[in-house]
Design a protein around this motif. Sequence first.
Motif, PDB file in Angstrom:
ATOM      1  N   PHE A  79      -5.072  -4.200 -11.636  1.00  0.00           N
ATOM      2  CA  PHE A  79      -4.302  -4.477 -12.859  1.00  0.00           C
ATOM      3  C   PHE A  79      -5.087  -3.858 -14.011  1.00  0.00           C
ATOM      4  CE2 PHE A  79      -2.070  -8.662 -11.289  1.00  0.00           C
ATOM      5  CZ  PHE A  79      -1.419  -7.926 -10.314  1.00  0.00           C
ATOM      6  N   THR A  80      -4.907  -2.557 -14.202  1.00  0.00           N
ATOM      7  CA  THR A  80      -5.704  -1.804 -15.174  1.00  0.00           C
ATOM      8  C   THR A  80      -5.181  -2.008 -16.594  1.00  0.00           C
ATOM      9  OG1 THR A  80      -4.286   0.126 -14.963  1.00  0.00           O
ATOM     10  CG2 THR A  80      -6.166  -0.030 -13.447  1.00  0.00           C
ATOM     11  N   GLU A  81      -5.965  -1.549 -17.552  1.00  0.00           N
ATOM     12  CA  GLU A  81      -5.578  -1.676 -18.960  1.00  0.00           C
ATOM     13  C   GLU A  81      -4.250  -0.970 -19.223  1.00  0.00           C
ATOM     14  OE1 GLU A  81      -7.358  -0.890 -23.471  1.00  0.00           O
ATOM     15  OE2 GLU A  81      -8.566  -0.401 -21.698  1.00  0.00           O
ATOM     16  N   SER A  82      -4.085   0.224 -18.686  1.00  0.00           N
ATOM     17  CA  SER A  82      -2.854   0.974 -18.958  1.00  0.00           C
ATOM     18  C   SER A  82      -1.637   0.283 -18.328  1.00  0.00           C
ATOM     19  CB  SER A  82      -2.976   2.411 -18.436  1.00  0.00           C
ATOM     20  OG  SER A  82      -3.195   2.433 -17.043  1.00  0.00           O
ATOM     21  N   ILE A  83      -1.792  -0.282 -17.133  1.00  0.00           N
ATOM     22  CA  ILE A  83      -0.687  -0.990 -16.482  1.00  0.00           C
ATOM     23  C   ILE A  83      -0.317  -2.239 -17.264  1.00  0.00           C
ATOM     24  CG2 ILE A  83      -0.112  -2.388 -14.445  1.00  0.00           C
ATOM     25  CD1 ILE A  83      -1.584  -0.309 -12.739  1.00  0.00           C
ATOM     26  N   VAL A  84      -1.323  -2.997 -17.660  1.00  0.00           N
ATOM     27  CA  VAL A  84      -1.070  -4.255 -18.380  1.00  0.00           C
ATOM     28  C   VAL A  84      -0.440  -3.972 -19.744  1.00  0.00           C
ATOM     29  CG1 VAL A  84      -2.195  -6.244 -19.463  1.00  0.00           C
ATOM     30  CG2 VAL A  84      -2.855  -5.547 -17.145  1.00  0.00           C
ATOM     31  N   LYS A  85      -0.921  -2.944 -20.437  1.00  0.00           N
ATOM     32  CA  LYS A  85      -0.335  -2.606 -21.740  1.00  0.00           C
ATOM     33  C   LYS A  85       1.094  -2.106 -21.594  1.00  0.00           C
ATOM     34  CE  LYS A  85      -4.438  -1.881 -24.567  1.00  0.00           C
ATOM     35  NZ  LYS A  85      -5.255  -0.936 -25.377  1.00  0.00           N
ATOM     36  N   GLU A  86       1.361  -1.374 -20.531  1.00  0.00           N
ATOM     37  CA  GLU A  86       2.735  -0.925 -20.270  1.00  0.00           C
ATOM     38  C   GLU A  86       3.649  -2.122 -20.038  1.00  0.00           C
ATOM     39  OE1 GLU A  86       6.161   1.240 -19.415  1.00  0.00           O
ATOM     40  OE2 GLU A  86       4.289   1.955 -20.318  1.00  0.00           O
ATOM     41  N   MET A  87       3.176  -3.075 -19.256  1.00  0.00           N
ATOM     42  CA  MET A  87       3.967  -4.285 -19.004  1.00  0.00           C
ATOM     43  C   MET A  87       4.196  -5.059 -20.309  1.00  0.00           C
ATOM     44  SD  MET A  87       2.985  -7.508 -16.545  1.00  0.00           S
ATOM     45  CE  MET A  87       4.053  -8.946 -16.428  1.00  0.00           C
ATOM     46  N   LYS A 133       0.817  -1.229   0.000  1.00  0.00           N
ATOM     47  CA  LYS A 133       0.000   0.000   0.000  1.00  0.00           C
ATOM     48  C   LYS A 133       0.844   1.270   0.000  1.00  0.00           C
ATOM     49  CE  LYS A 133      -0.802  -0.442   5.016  1.00  0.00           C
ATOM     50  NZ  LYS A 133      -0.248  -1.821   5.148  1.00  0.00           N
ATOM     51  N   GLN A 134       2.102   1.176   0.474  1.00  0.00           N
ATOM     52  CA  GLN A 134       2.985   2.351   0.468  1.00  0.00           C
ATOM     53  C   GLN A 134       3.628   2.588  -0.894  1.00  0.00           C
ATOM     54  OE1 GLN A 134       3.416  -0.533   2.257  1.00  0.00           O
ATOM     55  NE2 GLN A 134       4.391  -0.122   4.230  1.00  0.00           N
ATOM     56  N   GLY A 135       3.477   1.628  -1.829  1.00  0.00           N
ATOM     57  CA  GLY A 135       4.189   1.663  -3.093  1.00  0.00           C
ATOM     58  C   GLY A 135       5.327   0.657  -3.060  1.00  0.00           C
ATOM     59  N   LEU A 136       6.357   0.901  -3.851  1.00  0.00           N
ATOM     60  CA  LEU A 136       7.517   0.008  -3.848  1.00  0.00           C
ATOM     61  C   LEU A 136       8.174   0.041  -2.468  1.00  0.00           C
ATOM     62  CD1 LEU A 136       9.396  -1.829  -5.538  1.00  0.00           C
ATOM     63  CD2 LEU A 136      10.729   0.213  -6.098  1.00  0.00           C
ATOM     64  N   ASN A 144       2.818   4.043  -6.356  1.00  0.00           N
ATOM     65  CA  ASN A 144       1.658   3.292  -6.856  1.00  0.00           C
ATOM     66  C   ASN A 144       2.120   2.274  -7.876  1.00  0.00           C
ATOM     67  OD1 ASN A 144       1.328   4.480  -9.727  1.00  0.00           O
ATOM     68  ND2 ASN A 144       1.432   6.308  -8.412  1.00  0.00           N
ATOM     69  N   LEU A 145       1.250   1.330  -8.177  1.00  0.00           N
ATOM     70  CA  LEU A 145       1.608   0.207  -9.035  1.00  0.00           C
ATOM     71  C   LEU A 145       2.013   0.648 -10.432  1.00  0.00           C
ATOM     72  CD1 LEU A 145       1.811  -2.856  -9.461  1.00  0.00           C
ATOM     73  CD2 LEU A 145      -0.637  -2.861 -10.050  1.00  0.00           C
ATOM     74  N   GLU A 146       1.274   1.572 -11.011  1.00  0.00           N
ATOM     75  CA  GLU A 146       1.565   1.981 -12.391  1.00  0.00           C
ATOM     76  C   GLU A 146       2.957   2.602 -12.509  1.00  0.00           C
ATOM     77  OE1 GLU A 146      -0.614   3.909 -16.270  1.00  0.00           O
ATOM     78  OE2 GLU A 146      -1.578   4.061 -14.314  1.00  0.00           O
ATOM     79  N   VAL A 203      10.256  -0.458 -13.650  1.00  0.00           N
ATOM     80  CA  VAL A 203      11.041  -1.706 -13.544  1.00  0.00           C
ATOM     81  C   VAL A 203      10.778  -2.697 -14.669  1.00  0.00           C
ATOM     82  CG1 VAL A 203      11.069  -1.412 -11.043  1.00  0.00           C
ATOM     83  CG2 VAL A 203       9.431  -3.004 -12.065  1.00  0.00           C
ATOM     84  N   HIS A 204       9.709  -2.493 -15.461  1.00  0.00           N
ATOM     85  CA  HIS A 204       9.374  -3.379 -16.582  1.00  0.00           C
ATOM     86  C   HIS A 204       9.331  -4.853 -16.172  1.00  0.00           C
ATOM     87  CE1 HIS A 204      11.171  -0.091 -19.401  1.00  0.00           C
ATOM     88  NE2 HIS A 204       9.981   0.238 -18.955  1.00  0.00           N
ATOM     89  N   PRO A 205       8.390  -5.223 -15.290  1.00  0.00           N
ATOM     90  CA  PRO A 205       8.306  -6.630 -14.870  1.00  0.00           C
ATOM     91  C   PRO A 205       7.885  -7.535 -16.010  1.00  0.00           C
ATOM     92  CG  PRO A 205       6.359  -5.432 -14.151  1.00  0.00           C
ATOM     93  CD  PRO A 205       7.301  -4.410 -14.722  1.00  0.00           C
ATOM     94  N   THR A 206       8.328  -8.771 -15.969  1.00  0.00           N
ATOM     95  CA  THR A 206       7.868  -9.787 -16.928  1.00  0.00           C
ATOM     96  C   THR A 206       6.870 -10.733 -16.277  1.00  0.00           C
ATOM     97  OG1 THR A 206       9.707 -11.262 -16.363  1.00  0.00           O
ATOM     98  CG2 THR A 206      10.058  -9.704 -18.180  1.00  0.00           C
ATOM     99  N   VAL A 207       6.876 -10.764 -14.937  1.00  0.00           N
ATOM    100  CA  VAL A 207       5.927 -11.575 -14.162  1.00  0.00           C
ATOM    101  C   VAL A 207       5.302 -10.664 -13.107  1.00  0.00           C
ATOM    102  CG1 VAL A 207       5.613 -13.551 -12.633  1.00  0.00           C
ATOM    103  CG2 VAL A 207       7.301 -13.670 -14.482  1.00  0.00           C
ATOM    104  N   MET A 208       3.968 -10.561 -13.116  1.00  0.00           N
ATOM    105  CA  MET A 208       3.268  -9.722 -12.128  1.00  0.00           C
ATOM    106  C   MET A 208       2.216 -10.567 -11.424  1.00  0.00           C
ATOM    107  SD  MET A 208       1.629  -5.909 -12.573  1.00  0.00           S
ATOM    108  CE  MET A 208       0.364  -6.334 -13.790  1.00  0.00           C
ATOM    109  N   ILE A 209       2.347 -10.654 -10.100  1.00  0.00           N
ATOM    110  CA  ILE A 209       1.474 -11.510  -9.305  1.00  0.00           C
ATOM    111  C   ILE A 209       0.755 -10.659  -8.275  1.00  0.00           C
ATOM    112  CG2 ILE A 209       1.366 -13.486  -7.729  1.00  0.00           C
ATOM    113  CD1 ILE A 209       3.906 -14.549  -9.086  1.00  0.00           C
ATOM    114  N   GLY A 210      -0.574 -10.757  -8.230  1.00  0.00           N
ATOM    115  CA  GLY A 210      -1.364  -9.950  -7.320  1.00  0.00           C
ATOM    116  C   GLY A 210      -1.940 -10.746  -6.164  1.00  0.00           C
TER     117      GLY A 210
END
Length: 535
Positions: free
Chosen positions: A378-386, A322-325, A355-357, A363-370
């Motif tokens: 996991f919004t459209e903009s976050i997923v498209k960025e990944m 919740k604090q971010g990274l 925040n997540l976005e 960091v450009h993750p290749t694996v994102m686990i929630g």
Amino acid sequence: MNILNNPFLNKGTAFTTQEREKLGLTGALPAKVQTLQEQADQAYGQFKSKSNQLEQRQFLMTIFNTNRTLFYYLMGQHIVEFMPVVYDPVIAESIEQYSEIFTRPQEAAFISVDDQDHIEESLKNAADGRDIRLIVVTDAEGILGMGDWGVNGVDIAVGKLMVYTAAAGIDPAQVLPVSLDAGTNNEKLLNDPLYLGNRHERIYGEKYHTMVDKFVAAVEKLFPESLLHFEDFGRSNAAVILEKYQDKILTFNDDIQGTGIISLAGVLGAMNISKEKITDQIFLTFGAGTAGVGIANMLFDELVREGLSEEEAKKHFYLVDKQGLLFEDTEGLTPGQKDFVRQRSEFENADELTNLEAVVKAVHPTVMIGTSTQPGTFTESIVKEMAAHTKRPVIFPLSNPTRLAEAKAEDLLKWTDGRALVATGIPAGDIEYNGVTYNIGQANNALVYPGVGFGAIAAKAKVLNEKMLADAAHALGGIVDPDQPGAAVLPPVSKLQEFSETVAQVVAQSAIDQGLAQVTDAKKAVADMKWEPKY
């Protein structure tokens, strides 16, 4: 009449004429002697007549309360249909209404922080002379994604044990659900006149840990060959309890270790499909509580096994809460989180990574686990960025129940043009996209903990260690067909019984290979212990 009220021995209308005469049941049942299959057909018809899933669960619990053999025979025939009803997600509704719809304690033991002198007696009374080999215990501070549910959370222990039996074949007469009632901070429960638990705020500190220690000591005395499975403890206690006991007794924490195993298995399955190396991945865990840290630990251990140094492996992980990274100077870090913090000097914009976005862009993750229980994050903009920075993004929105999931599988496929390798924490049907049928793996601990626990019990293992858990993950991750278009990263629930046996044998063999078992033949030990629902 006692036998008709004993769910472990009762056959109901299946008692033969000879049995009825011998047991004093003549005239106590209708004349027709039914087969187990006839009883199952009759029960399934009633199940289908119910108007919603909670009513279906209550009906199945009636069968469970009166005839365990019939319940598990029926569940074995309809395991895909019944799993979400008896366990997740419908069990969430059942927990919320536990005190209101309470009818029977389901052979559970209820231990109170306010009455610690009777812990051993409570366990003995609930076991009632049965040879207990498996205990699922919860203090219900961290139920699913629902939080603190006090004594109502005993339903999760009952549900977990149902899955153990249905999937792996542990004898239902050899299991014991336990509630550690330390109070609750749930104001709704404290103000509910029907609430059945201790009506005071949750107890922490020395008094709480004394209760846990007394409970563990009583279990070791009464049931020395049992596996002690800790379930849904809060983040301030879960890891502390596991670390205290994991090298001393046969124990397992599903939220830390089970979630880690299933996530590692899913990632391994994804690597089989993408043909990439796990050591090349950048991991982002969103939700750095008990489950999130457990996942990071399991994946970290795998990278080390694959040849990376511990220092190099740590560079592959980013934990977001919740604090971010999470940084080295983030306030309120848990001991588990501290192992994965980053240095602010690594980033020019460290103060903006709240925040997540922002973290995904950095960091450009290749694996994102929630595991955040934050719906839709996991919004459209976050997923498209990944997806812009990796060919086959691996995305696991694991939070449950359904209303708390970080994203829907269908959206993840759409936003990545079908490239995402997805597993969800709740059941998801097949998805048609651009002419391909995508099977969605369910990264539910239920796919793995029954085989893990059963294998350890069958081997009479002294402990359940990291090597045994990793072997289980590899066994599960290796079952998927990587060359099938739209293949799932994890095997389907429809094969739960089949691969639970595989996992059990692998875990038992791992215990034998490490000199931690009291048997020499893994397959025989698993086969000998397996219970089947039949009269």
